[in-house]
Design an enzyme around this catalytic site. Structure first.
Site, PDB file in Angstrom:
ATOM      1  N   CYS A  48      42.314  39.969  36.677  1.00 23.16           N
ATOM      2  CA  CYS A  48      41.838  41.269  37.129  1.00 23.16           C
ATOM      3  C   CYS A  48      42.925  42.333  37.128  1.00 23.16           C
ATOM      4  O   CYS A  48      42.618  43.524  37.169  1.00 23.16           O
ATOM      5  CB  CYS A  48      41.229  41.152  38.524  1.00 23.16           C
ATOM      6  SG  CYS A  48      42.422  40.645  39.779  1.00 23.16           S
ATOM      7  N   ASN A  49      44.197  41.945  37.086  1.00 21.97           N
ATOM      8  CA  ASN A  49      45.242  42.971  37.119  1.00 21.97           C
ATOM      9  C   ASN A  49      46.425  42.676  36.200  1.00 21.97           C
ATOM     10  O   ASN A  49      47.487  43.253  36.372  1.00 21.97           O
ATOM     11  CB  ASN A  49      45.744  43.183  38.552  1.00 21.97           C
ATOM     12  CG  ASN A  49      46.196  41.894  39.203  1.00 21.97           C
ATOM     13  OD1 ASN A  49      46.539  40.931  38.528  1.00 21.97           O
ATOM     14  ND2 ASN A  49      46.183  41.884  40.529  1.00 21.97           N
ATOM     15  N   ARG A  50      46.216  41.790  35.221  1.00 15.47           N
ATOM     16  CA  ARG A  50      47.284  41.524  34.255  1.00 15.47           C
ATOM     17  C   ARG A  50      46.696  41.049  32.931  1.00 15.47           C
ATOM     18  O   ARG A  50      45.623  40.444  32.877  1.00 15.47           O
ATOM     19  CB  ARG A  50      48.264  40.499  34.796  1.00 15.47           C
ATOM     20  CG  ARG A  50      47.756  39.081  34.866  1.00 15.47           C
ATOM     21  CD  ARG A  50      48.811  38.119  35.415  1.00 15.47           C
ATOM     22  NE  ARG A  50      49.198  38.458  36.779  1.00 15.47           N
ATOM     23  CZ  ARG A  50      50.388  38.944  37.112  1.00 15.47           C
ATOM     24  NH1 ARG A  50      51.316  39.132  36.183  1.00 15.47           N
ATOM     25  NH2 ARG A  50      50.667  39.241  38.366  1.00 15.47           N
ATOM     26  N   ALA A 195      34.441  32.290  38.136  1.00 17.80           N
ATOM     27  CA  ALA A 195      35.340  31.786  39.178  1.00 17.80           C
ATOM     28  C   ALA A 195      35.413  32.731  40.373  1.00 17.80           C
ATOM     29  O   ALA A 195      35.410  32.292  41.529  1.00 17.80           O
ATOM     30  CB  ALA A 195      36.730  31.563  38.590  1.00 17.80           C
ATOM     31  N   TYR A 196      35.487  34.041  40.096  1.00 17.90           N
ATOM     32  CA  TYR A 196      35.562  35.002  41.198  1.00 17.90           C
ATOM     33  C   TYR A 196      34.279  34.992  42.017  1.00 17.90           C
ATOM     34  O   TYR A 196      34.298  35.113  43.244  1.00 17.90           O
ATOM     35  CB  TYR A 196      35.823  36.407  40.660  1.00 17.90           C
ATOM     36  CG  TYR A 196      37.271  36.825  40.772  1.00 17.90           C
ATOM     37  CD1 TYR A 196      37.978  36.632  41.945  1.00 17.90           C
ATOM     38  CD2 TYR A 196      37.927  37.420  39.700  1.00 17.90           C
ATOM     39  CE1 TYR A 196      39.307  36.996  42.053  1.00 17.90           C
ATOM     40  CE2 TYR A 196      39.257  37.790  39.786  1.00 17.90           C
ATOM     41  CZ  TYR A 196      39.941  37.577  40.969  1.00 17.90           C
ATOM     42  OH  TYR A 196      41.252  37.939  41.066  1.00 17.90           O
ATOM     43  N   ALA A 197      33.152  34.856  41.336  1.00 24.74           N
ATOM     44  CA  ALA A 197      31.880  34.801  42.051  1.00 24.74           C
ATOM     45  C   ALA A 197      31.830  33.576  42.953  1.00 24.74           C
ATOM     46  O   ALA A 197      31.353  33.647  44.095  1.00 24.74           O
ATOM     47  CB  ALA A 197      30.724  34.781  41.058  1.00 24.74           C
TER      48      ALA A 197
END
Length: 446
Positions: A48-50, A195-197
């Protein structure tokens, strides 16, 4: 062979650019290997950030060509100017590669320092590359060592002991914004089945939330909730669920997002505040939804700014473990490369000896004299190889094994070969993109 990495993270560039760079990430490694002889292996780590690419090139002189090939591939896939793509990445080589990846895997380089989710993402990046056949042996060892280092940090330090993650910090922010902090009374809609869900579902339940609905345009919601609980939504039931929700959480990162206009229509007449948590790098929700009356928008940037700081002692201990592990990895890698060179030199020398002995036997037969000649020659070869072997290990201990390998090539024409690709992963990995979602709201990737 030399390891290198191209690194673009939240620490250096804005998340919008990181998201753009990651477009088409799943096919990048395969196309890079087929398109450039300078790239012998590649693993892509996109979170999400890289957006980071770890590669292996035949020789240090090939790193620039490998970098150029990857930049060109990314430019072609994203439509971004090559110069912009090139400026967005920091290039690391040598010991910097392992030092950085080990820190990343251990949560030291995360927006929420100490978070554990990144360790799983690093493992999955390797599995994906093995499945696609792009993970060289050197990269496999690098990523396996990174995962081991993350486990050591978790076991030997208090870093991450509070269980913080991007999801948990986001839910904490949502609690602070809510008129009623009691999650047992809230209705949540989760977009995505990845995975985040899954992490989001678990943390929602820990907070007492039981009314959770899940939407997946790919039809995976039923299977997802079958093992995790919750209610599966389809295109017909999604609008009503969003209209009644207290919280909606985007965890998919597809090309289509919830638009402000559509959300305003669905929420028309609702008196309760909706908290929209967008955890997708490419935005599941239109940023303009935050301007709607009755909607509070939380983003990855919100999480980064709100993330609490870890204690200095834990950070120092974790950093020490990472530094030690990276140094050990580099020493092992140097020893491995020089071992291959020593074996190659011995093989070359023994091949010459065997060829000469064939001539001796052809002229004199398999006599006792021939055996004595062979014994003497083998003893001489062993003595001749002693000093080059000792020097090889001395050079490797000083990080100069490449000089030894280059000398073998220059003096004897010996090419030290190392395996370029590791075996495919045993478990299959689904790289497919989801299909179209209902026009009412959006499309998502499972």
């Amino acid at each position: 062979m030399v390891l290198f990495s191209l690194v673009a993270t939240h620490a250096d560039i804005d998340l919008e650019t990181v998201a753009q760079l990651s477009t088409g990430a799943s096919e990048l490694a395969t196309s890079a290997l087929s398109g450039s002889p300078a790239v012998k292996g590649a693993v892509v780590l996109a979170t999400c950030n890289r957006f980071e690419i770890y590669g292996e090139a035949p020789h240090p002189d090939d790193v620039e060509a490998a970098r150029a090939a990857l930049v060109a591939q990314i430019s072609e896939r994203t439509g971004l100017n090559e110069q912009l793509v090139s400026r967005s990445f920091n290039t690391r080589t040598g010991g910097e590669v392992s030092q950085h990846l080990f820190a990343v895997s251990s949560g030291l380089d995360s927006a929420v320092v100490g978070e554990r989710e990144i360790a799983g993402q690093v493992r999955r990046a390797l599995i994906n590359a093995q499945h696609e056949g792009t993970a060289s042996s050197g990269l496999v060892r690098l990523f396996q060592a990174a995962s081991k280092t993350a486990k050591d940090v978790g076991a030997q330090t208090a870093l991450g002991s509070r269980g913080l993650s991007i999801v948990s910090v986001a839910l904490d922010l949502a609690t602070d914004l809510s008129e009623n902090p009691d999650w047992s009374a809230k209705k949540a809609v989760v977009f995505g089945t990845g995975a985040y869900a899954g992490a989001t579902m678990s943390l929602l339940r820990e907070r007492g939330c039981t009314d959770i609905s899940v939407f997946s345009s790919s039809g995976r919601a039923e299977g997802f909730v079958a093992t995790r609980g919750g209610k599966a939504l389809d295109s017909d039931t999604l609008p009503a669920a969003v209209a009644a929700a207290d919280v909606m959480i985007g965890c998919s990162g597809s090309d289509t997002r919830v638009e402000a206009e559509e959300l305003a229509r669905v929420r028309a007449g609702s008196a309760q505040t909706l908290i929209a948590i967008d955890l997708a790098l490419t935005h599941d929700f239109d940023p303009a939804v935050g301007e709607l009356d009755g909607v509070e928008l939380l983003t990855l940037e919100s999480v980064r700014l709100a993330a609490p700081q870890e204690q200095a002692e834990s950070l120092a201990q974790a950093s020490g473990i990472v530094t030690g592990a990276a140094a050990a990895f580099e020493q092992e890698r140097e020893a491995r490369s020089v071992d291959s060179a020593i074996v190659a030199l011995r093989r070359h020398t023994m091949n010459v000896l065997d060829a000469e002995m064939e001539k001796v036997r052809a002229r004199h037969g398999c006599t006792a004299a021939a055996e004595e000649v062979e014994f003497a020659l083998r003893r001489m070869v062993k003595q001749l190889l002693h000093v080059p072997t000792v020097r090889a290990r001395e050079l490797a201990s000083n990080g100069q094994q490449e000089q030894y390998i280059a000398a073998l090539d220059a003096l004897y024409g010996i090419t030290v070969e190392q395996p370029a690709a590791a075996p495919a992963a045993e478990c299959p990995v689904d790289h497919g993109r989801a299909g179209q979602a209902p026009a009412d709201v959006r499309r998502e990737t499972a």
